[in-house]
Each structure stands twice: as structure tokens, then as C-alpha cells.
Scaffold this motif. Structure first.
Motif, PDB file in Angstrom:
ATOM      1  N   UNK A 119      36.320 -12.718   4.306  1.00  0.00           N
ATOM      2  CA  UNK A 119      35.028 -13.164   4.825  1.00  0.00           C
ATOM      3  C   UNK A 119      34.913 -12.667   6.263  1.00  0.00           C
ATOM      4  N   UNK A 120      33.770 -12.076   6.606  1.00  0.00           N
ATOM      5  CA  UNK A 120      33.527 -11.583   7.965  1.00  0.00           C
ATOM      6  C   UNK A 120      32.143 -12.036   8.410  1.00  0.00           C
ATOM      7  N   UNK A 121      32.085 -12.654   9.576  1.00  0.00           N
ATOM      8  CA  UNK A 121      30.814 -12.931  10.243  1.00  0.00           C
ATOM      9  C   UNK A 121      30.841 -12.203  11.582  1.00  0.00           C
ATOM     10  N   UNK A 122      29.769 -11.483  11.910  1.00  0.00           N
ATOM     11  CA  UNK A 122      29.813 -10.702  13.140  1.00  0.00           C
ATOM     12  C   UNK A 122      28.452 -10.479  13.750  1.00  0.00           C
ATOM     13  N   UNK A 123      28.471 -10.069  15.012  1.00  0.00           N
ATOM     14  CA  UNK A 123      27.294  -9.618  15.759  1.00  0.00           C
ATOM     15  C   UNK A 123      27.739  -8.353  16.464  1.00  0.00           C
ATOM     16  N   UNK A 124      27.167  -7.205  16.064  1.00  0.00           N
ATOM     17  CA  UNK A 124      27.713  -5.933  16.539  1.00  0.00           C
ATOM     18  C   UNK A 124      26.624  -4.907  16.771  1.00  0.00           C
ATOM     19  N   UNK A 125      27.030  -3.817  17.445  1.00  0.00           N
ATOM     20  CA  UNK A 125      26.189  -2.635  17.648  1.00  0.00           C
ATOM     21  C   UNK A 125      26.887  -1.448  17.012  1.00  0.00           C
ATOM     22  N   UNK A 126      26.112  -0.553  16.422  1.00  0.00           N
ATOM     23  CA  UNK A 126      26.681   0.618  15.745  1.00  0.00           C
ATOM     24  C   UNK A 126      25.654   1.739  15.759  1.00  0.00           C
ATOM     25  N   UNK A 127      26.103   2.934  15.412  1.00  0.00           N
ATOM     26  CA  UNK A 127      25.236   4.110  15.423  1.00  0.00           C
ATOM     27  C   UNK A 127      24.716   4.459  14.033  1.00  0.00           C
ATOM     28  N   UNK A 128      24.981   3.593  13.040  1.00  0.00           N
ATOM     29  CA  UNK A 128      24.470   3.795  11.685  1.00  0.00           C
ATOM     30  C   UNK A 128      23.781   2.517  11.261  1.00  0.00           C
ATOM     31  N   UNK A 129      22.521   2.526  10.840  1.00  0.00           N
ATOM     32  CA  UNK A 129      21.624   3.687  10.851  1.00  0.00           C
ATOM     33  C   UNK A 129      21.354   4.182  12.272  1.00  0.00           C
ATOM     34  N   UNK A 130      21.197   5.503  12.391  1.00  0.00           N
ATOM     35  CA  UNK A 130      20.975   6.140  13.677  1.00  0.00           C
ATOM     36  C   UNK A 130      19.548   5.877  14.154  1.00  0.00           C
ATOM     37  N   UNK A 131      19.293   5.973  15.458  1.00  0.00           N
ATOM     38  CA  UNK A 131      20.294   6.294  16.475  1.00  0.00           C
ATOM     39  C   UNK A 131      21.123   5.106  16.937  1.00  0.00           C
TER      40      UNK A 131
END
Length: 778
Positions: A119-131
Motif C-alpha cells: 500500500x502506498x499513499x503519496x504526494x509527489x511531483x514527476x515529469x510524466x505526464x510531461x512536462x
């Protein structure tokens, strides 16, 4: 409450990336609300954003839950953070504000290797979907032993799945990403990922360690899995229920009664990762008190503390450090609250700090003002102050002398060590130490500093000594030759006969004239002052200021090559302009003596210097080739020498029997009677050398870099520079006053900077020029 149930295909389309495996066609997702509140209020995202990671990607400074816990991009790396800042790089990098992970060893299907259920709960930033995407994530991946119905309970909700197909990986594979997916640049888009409002898919609030477990300061956890609190449903665990789900190998994974047995498995420990964002800020972050007299107290300086959170924070302050007793901290005009009071949300308060200089010369003081109350940790404001060290003095006082001198340096601090140089460089604590009188047989400038026992350096003192030993008197002329002895009396005349008239005796030979004293050709005296100057542009446009008269220009002439330098005559009634092909243009009383305009040059002409008489000049190419005309004698060149950097400037001695060539790294090449007094050839320069000027005595010279840094050697005294001034345009040339007690620096826009006795008479700094300024004459 009821939930809208989008198809899993729709969720995948909105997901950050393809999930690798999809739910089997027979898997049905049933959401079980269990009476969860209708929705959490959308909570906070910081109003500001900042670059993060190696690509300097702009993301919010923090996100906060309804409890006021604010998390910044986690920057510590494993185990306190999922990733390090260096990992947040396109195109597959990730940066986390928050992640909570829990794992279970569920039973696999027959004949299938076991994989971890997670189980994973998160708040994140990523480049996919771009940009760029910023989103909340809720992920459930569970391996089950057989088809059927399975229920998953997690801190933020309950979901039930009907599994119809078994596979080699997790049969339940459910990932939901909500927020800003693909285009995150504005505050409104960043707010889409704020915790709250997403129901079963919201990370509201952030999980924290259960009481009794102390997290690492500034972080949510210790970097290992522990029991947690914070579930809005009170379900602070990861549980899976269904036929045969518990392999029975781990007693700590058993569900509580009445759910004990093979059909339930549970994990109470979570690895919670997140870094607390500062709620308090202090401005400024350091206080440096200016030098002040011994035993005096400074004027107060103010530190402003601001609470940028949505909740009150307690604020306390204390002084620490070896010299903390020299500093005092008292309430400012808007005093910070006294414990147990708190600083209100969005409020500011002030602290006044003063410093008492100790009664010891040349001491440094340091302490720290520590401000506590921020959950991210204390704020430290560095405090520094220095009691000045007196500069050295010289005996005799500097000046012009007709004999060698012995110079003694002293300081009012008996414990100080004096360091000095004679080569024009600035002394440091590693320069030679003064221990005995310095013999001065020739002109030089003594530069000295005093370093206290505590390591504080004084301001630099400069003592120029000009030693002019008169030549010995000429030998006396030879004594005149003695007169010849008188002629004998004539014999008596024979009788009879006419008397003979005696011939006159020859006069004595005149004494030979004394041999002439050796010397140089008479030189027209140069005016003792220069109350004006000329500036020349690369098209030959001439701008005259003060008492410098206009005699002509090439501004309206079509040139084969641009003008690169100019020089004035000794009388200041004329000047020459020189192009990069060596073409010479003369105006006023400046006579034409020749040029290289018709020659094929290896390198372009970069500088010109006239002889003291004004009846000749030298042209210098960038390879150090020297071309002499009129009474300018050739003394040598670097034309055949491999140079580290090209030649950019030239200066001649007052006798006209020598000159210096200067390269852009400050390397100095001396010829004829031009003595070497030092160079910057071995120093790392901020900017290249662009011009030079010789002192009137010929016993020193200045070099100037394009940022206006001035380097003085020999008896050329330092009068100031623009090295610390932000310039609109770079410095391109310089000229010294006839007294040698000042100089001008000129930028390519014609801005004029005057130092010492160099007067300001005007500039082209405010004019729109057709071409940049390249030369100056005074």
C-alpha cells in the motif's frame, strides 16, 4: 456517503504513467464508504514556488494538511526521503512531499512465486505526464491465492475487489493519481494536488508516528517502519481480507479477533517519509556589526521573525557561542511574545541585537541568536563583529629622497605582526614579516598590514618611496696649456745695415674645450597638470573635455580598419589615432612619422606610445611585434616569443630609451631602460588586463582589468578602482595624470571614473554612441 466510481481505464488515462500491469478484465472494484465524512476541505499549498532538482524545476515550496502539518520537497535522500534532489531530473525523475508505505506477505496462487503486497499513499511531483505533474497517489497492489472477493482496508478508506483471473503478479493492481497531471505551472494548477477533497484517494491528513516514537528532527519519521496515527477513520493499518489470504508464516501479521485466521492479514507498521517545511523565518539570516572602537557598544540591529503558517507557533530566542556574552538580545518595536505565548498566524515580531566591542585591539567576536518554535527545527542567526586593528606606520614618512633610505614599520598594537611587500602586491598574513629596517636603494612602494594576535588584519597602508640619486658631477675641464717661454733677445744688428723687423711670436694654443656631458636629446616639457582629456571611438570619433581642444577626427572617414588606440603629443596640442592595420592619422601638432598601413602584419596593431619628445612613436601588435618611427628607438619585442596571452598595452619610460609590453594576463615584458617591477602573470584574474600606464618617474606602472580592478607596481600608488562596482560596460583604457598621483579609467560606453588628483571633466556615458570608446589621452 456515496462515491463516483470511474472506470479503471479512465483512471489509467489520468495516471502519471502506464502502470505496467492492468487489472484483469474480471476484476471488479467496489468502494465501501464506511461512513467517511462527505469530503475533507481542500487544504493549503504555499503561495510561492522555487526551483528544485538539477533541472531547477519550479514546484511549490510546501503542501499542508488540515492539521497544519506543512511538508516541503523531501531533500535528504534515503531513508528519511524516498529520493534525493538530484533524482528529480527529466524525464523519469520524482520528488516527494509525502509518502507512506506498508507491505504484506500475502499467499500467492498455486505454483506462482510470492511477491510483496503493498500500500502506498503519496504526494509527489514527476515529469510524466510531461512536462510536469503534481498529484496525490493512492496505490494498492495485492497478490491473492485464488479467485473471489477481497477487501482492502487502509488508513484513508476501504475498497473491495472481485478477482476473476489469477496471474504471475499482483492480481489487485489499483493506482489512482489525482491532481495536476501534465501541465503544472500556475498556483491554481498546483492547488489541484492539495490534500483533501479526493475522498478515498486523498492523503488527508498526513500520517505521523504513534506516540512514544520520536521522529528525526525536521522529518516525519526515523527512516524505518513504525506504528502510525492520523487515519481519519481510525484505521491506522494495511489489512487484506479474503479466502486463504494469510499464508500463516508471520504471527505479527495476524488480524485481531474476530478476524484471526487464514482469511485475514494485517500490517500495522508504515514507513512514513516527509520533511517539515519551515513555518518561521528570520530576516536577515546574519548580522555583521561594523568595526568600532574598543570598549564601545554598537547601535542595535533588528531581526524580524515571521510566522507564515495557519497556526500559532511559540517563539523563543537565546544567545549561544564563545562570545555570546558580548551580545544582547532584547524585544524590538514589535516584540516577540514571551513563552508560553505564541506568535499568531501570518504575524511578525522583532528582536533587537547589540554588540559590545571588547577592550582589546584587533579582535573578532562571534555568536548565534537561536530562535525556536518551528517544527522544522531552530533558526540560527549568525552574529559577528570586529574591533579594528590599527594600520602600520612608516619612518621616515614616504616621499622623494636623494639617497638610499632605511624604512622602519611600527604599529600601536605591540602584539601585532606586521607583514609587507615591495613588489606592488597586496600583503597578506603569509607575506614577509617585518623584523628589521627595510633598505630602500631604489624607488618602490612599501605596502603593509598589521595582523593582531587574534588574526584580525588591519587596513593596508601604502608608503611610496621615490629614490632619485643625482648623477656625479662631470669631471673639471683640463687646465689650459702653459704659455711658451718668451723669445730670446735678438742679437745686435750687424753694422751697417737696415734694422730687421722681428716677426710676431705665435700665440699659445687655446685650451681644448671640455668634453660635452652625455645626455638625451632635449625634450619639450610636458604640462604639469591635465585639466581635460580626449576619448576616441573605434570609428575615430573624438570627444574632448575640459581644456583638451578638438583638433580633428576620422569620424566622417571610411576606414579600412577600426581605430584601436590614441595618444597625445607632449604639448597636449595634438594627437594621433591608430587603426588595427597600423594606419596613423595625425591632428594638431602631432607629426606623421610613418605607419604600417601598407604592410602585411602577422597580427593586428593594438597599442601606440609616443616618445617623450613627440618626434616619434612605437606601434605594437598583439603578438608583441614593435614598429618604431621617428626618434623612437627599437629596444626589443616579443614578436618571436610564444606568448601565453596576447599583448594588449604598452608604456614607455620618461627617457624614451625603454618600454614595457603588457599581455592580457598581466604578464609584463621590459626592454631598454624599463625596469621590471612586478606583474599579475601568475595570479588568477577575475577579468583580463586591458590597459596600462607608467608613473612619471618610470619606476612603476599600473595595470587595469576590464572590471576596473587596478594593480599597482613600483612607485605607482594605488588610488582606487571599480573592481567592486557593477559596471554598465567593461573598462577598456586608462590614463595617468602628469603628477602620477591619480588616473582615469574609461569604459566602452565612455563612462569616466577618476581617482586621486585626476579631475572629472565629462564623459559620453549618457550619449548614444555610433561606436564604442576604445582609447583615452590626457
Amino acid at each position: 456517503m456515496s462515491y463516483r466510481t470511474p472506470s479503471f481505464v479512465h483512471l489509467l488515462r489520468r495516471a502519471r504513467r502506464l502502470l505496467g500491469t492492468a487489472l484483469a478484465a474480471a476484476l471488479t472494484l467496489l468502494l465501501v464508504p464506511l461512513g467517511q465524512p462527505a469530503a475533507h476541505a481542500v487544504t493549503a499549498v504555499s503561495p510561492g514556488a522555487a526551483p528544485f532538482g538539477p533541472a531547477n524545476t519550479v514546484i511549490p515550496n510546501w503542501y499542508a494538511d488540515a492539521a497544519g502539518v506543512r511538508l516541503q520537497p523531501c531533500a535528504a535522500g534515503l531513508p528519511l526521503c524516498p529520493f534525493a534532489p538530484a533524482d528529480f531530473a527529466p524525464s523519469g525523475g520524482e520528488a516527494f512531499y509525502y509518502r507512506a508505505t506498508s507491505t504484506l506477505s500475502t499467499a500467492p496462487p498455486p505454483g506462482i512465486p510470492a511477491v510483496k503486497s503493498v500500500f502506498v499513499a503519496g504526494l509527489e511531483a514527476a515529469f510524466v505526464p510531461a512536462p510536469l505533474s503534481i498529484f496525490e497517489r493512492m496505490r494498492i497492489r495485492v497478490q491473492v491465492p485464488q479467485t473471489g472477493t477481497y477487501t482492502v482496508t487502509y488508513p484513508y478508506g476501504v475498497k473491495t475487489y472481485n478477482v476473476g483471473v489469477l496471474g504471475a503478479a499482483a492480481e489487485i493492481n489499483d493506482t489512482v493519481d489525482t491532481g495536476c497531471l501534465g501541465a503544472c505551472t500556475t498556483a491554481a494548477q498546483f492547488a489541484l494536488a492539495a490534500p483533501g477533497g479526493q475522498g478515498l484517494n486523498s492523503v488527508e491528513p498526513f500520517l505521523q508516528l504513534a506516540p512514544g516514537v520520536v521522529p528525526t528532527a525536521g522529518f516525519l519519521s526515523t527512516g524505518v517502519a513504525n506504528p502510525v496515527v492520523g487515519s481519519p477513520l481510525g484505521t491506522n493499518f494495511f489489512r487484506v481480507e479474503g479466502s486463504g489470504i494469510n499464508p500463516g508464516t508471520d504471527p505479527t501479521a495476524a488480524c485481531p479477533a474476530p478476524l484471526t485466521g487464514p482469511n485475514c492479514i494485517q500490517q500495522n507498521n508504515f514507513l512514513v517519509q516527509g520533511q517539515l517545511a519551515p513555518g518561521l523565518t528570520a530576516a536577515p539570516t546574519s548580522l555583521s556589526f561594523p568595526n568600532q572602537a574598543m570598549g564601545t557598544t554598537s547601535a542595535p540591529q533588528t531581526v524580524t521573525v515571521t510566522n507564515s503558517t495557519a497556526a500559532g507557533l511559540p517563539v523563543t530566542s537565546a544567545l549561544a557561542g564563545a562570545q555570546a556574552a558580548q551580545f544582547t538580545a532584547t524585544p524590538g518595536a514589535t516584540p516577540c511574545p514571551v513563552a508560553p505565548a505564541t506568535l499568531a498566524p501570518a504575524a511578525s515580531c522583532t528582536i533587537k541585537v547589540t554588540w559590545a566591542s571588547p577592550a582589546t585591539q584587533g579582535t573578532s567576536s562571534a555568536a548565534v541568536l537561536t530562535i525556536t518554535g518551528d517544527p522544522a527545527g531552530p533558526i540560527n542567526v549568525a552574529l559577528t563583529g570586529s574591533t579594528p586593528e590599527a594600520a602600520p606606520t612608516a619612518s621616515p614618512a614616504p616621499g622623494t629622497f636623494s639617497s638610499a633610505q632605511s624604512v622602519t614599520l611600527s604599529d600601536t598594537d605591540p602584539a601585532a605582526t606586521i607583514h609587507f611587500t615591495l613588489d606592488g602586491t597586496t600583503p597578506t598574513a603569509t607575506s614577509p614579516t617585518f623584523s628589521a629596517p627595510i633598505p630602500m636603494g631604489s624607488s618602490a612602494t612599501v605596502k603593509a598590514i598589521a595582523v593582531s594576535a587574534g588574526g584580525v588584519s588591519s587596513a593596508m597602508a601604502s608608503f611610496p618611496f621615490v629614490i632619485v640619486i643625482p648623477p656625479p658631477p662631470p669631471p673639471p675641464p683640463p687646465a689650459p696649456a702653459p704659455a711658451p717661454a718668451p723669445a730670446p733677445a735678438p742679437a745686435p744688428a750687424p753694422a751697417p745695415g737696415p734694422a730687421q723687423v722681428p716677426l710676431p711670436l705665435p700665440l699659445p694654443a687655446p685650451a681644448p674645450a671640455p668634453a660635452p656631458n652625455p645626455g638625451i636629446n632635449p625634450i619639450s616639457p610636458r604640462p604639469l597638470t591635465a585639466n581635460g582629456y580626449w576619448l576616441a571611438a573605434s570609428d575615430g570619433g573624438v570627444f574632448n573635455f575640459g581644456d583638451a581642444a578638438f583638433h580633428g577626427s576620422t569620424g566622417a572617414i571610411k576606414l579600412n580598419k577600426p581605430i584601436v588606440t590614441m595618444a597625445s603629443t607632449p604639448s597636449r596640442q595634438g594627437y594621433w589615432l591608430v587603426a588595427s592595420d597600423g594606419g596613423v592619422f595625425n591632428f594638431g601638432d602631432a607629426a606623421f612619422h610613418g605607419s604600417t598601413g601598407a604592410l602585411s602584419l602577422n597580427k593586428p596593431i593594438v597599442a601606440m606610445t609616443s616618445t617623450p619628445s613627440g618626434n616619434g612613436y612605437w606601434l605594437i601588435a598583439s603578438d608583441g611585434g614593435v614598429f618604431s618611427f621617428g626618434d623612437a628607438a627599437f629596444q626589443g619585442s616579443t614578436g618571436a616569443i610564444p606568448l601565453n596571452k596576447p599583448i594588449v598595452a604598452m608604456a614607455s619610460t620618461p627617457s624614451g630609451n625603454g618600454y614595457w609590453l603588457i599581455a592580457s594576463d598581466g604578464g609584463v615584458f621590459n626592454f631598454g631602460d624599463a625596469a621590471f617591477h612586478g606583474s599579475t602573470g601568475g595570479l588568477p584574474l577575475n577579468r583580463p588586463i586591458v590597459a596600462a600606464a607608467a608613473s612619471p618617474s618610470g619606476q612603476g606602472y599600473w595595470l587595469v582589468a576590464s572590471d576596473g580592478g587596478v594593480f599597482n607596481f613600483g612607485d605607482a600608488a594605488y588610488r582606487g578602482s571599480t573592481g567592486a562596482i557593477p559596471l554598465n560596460k567593461p573598462i577598456v583604457t586608462m590614463a595617468a595624470t602628469p603628477t602620477g598621483n591619480g588616473y582615469w579609467l574609461v569604459a566602452s560606453d565612455g563612462g569616466v571614473f577618476n581617482f586621486g588628483d585626476a579631475g572629472f571633466h565629462g564623459s559620453t556615458g549618457a550619449l548614444s554612441l555610433n561606436k564604442p570608446i576604445i582609447g583615452m589621452a590626457a
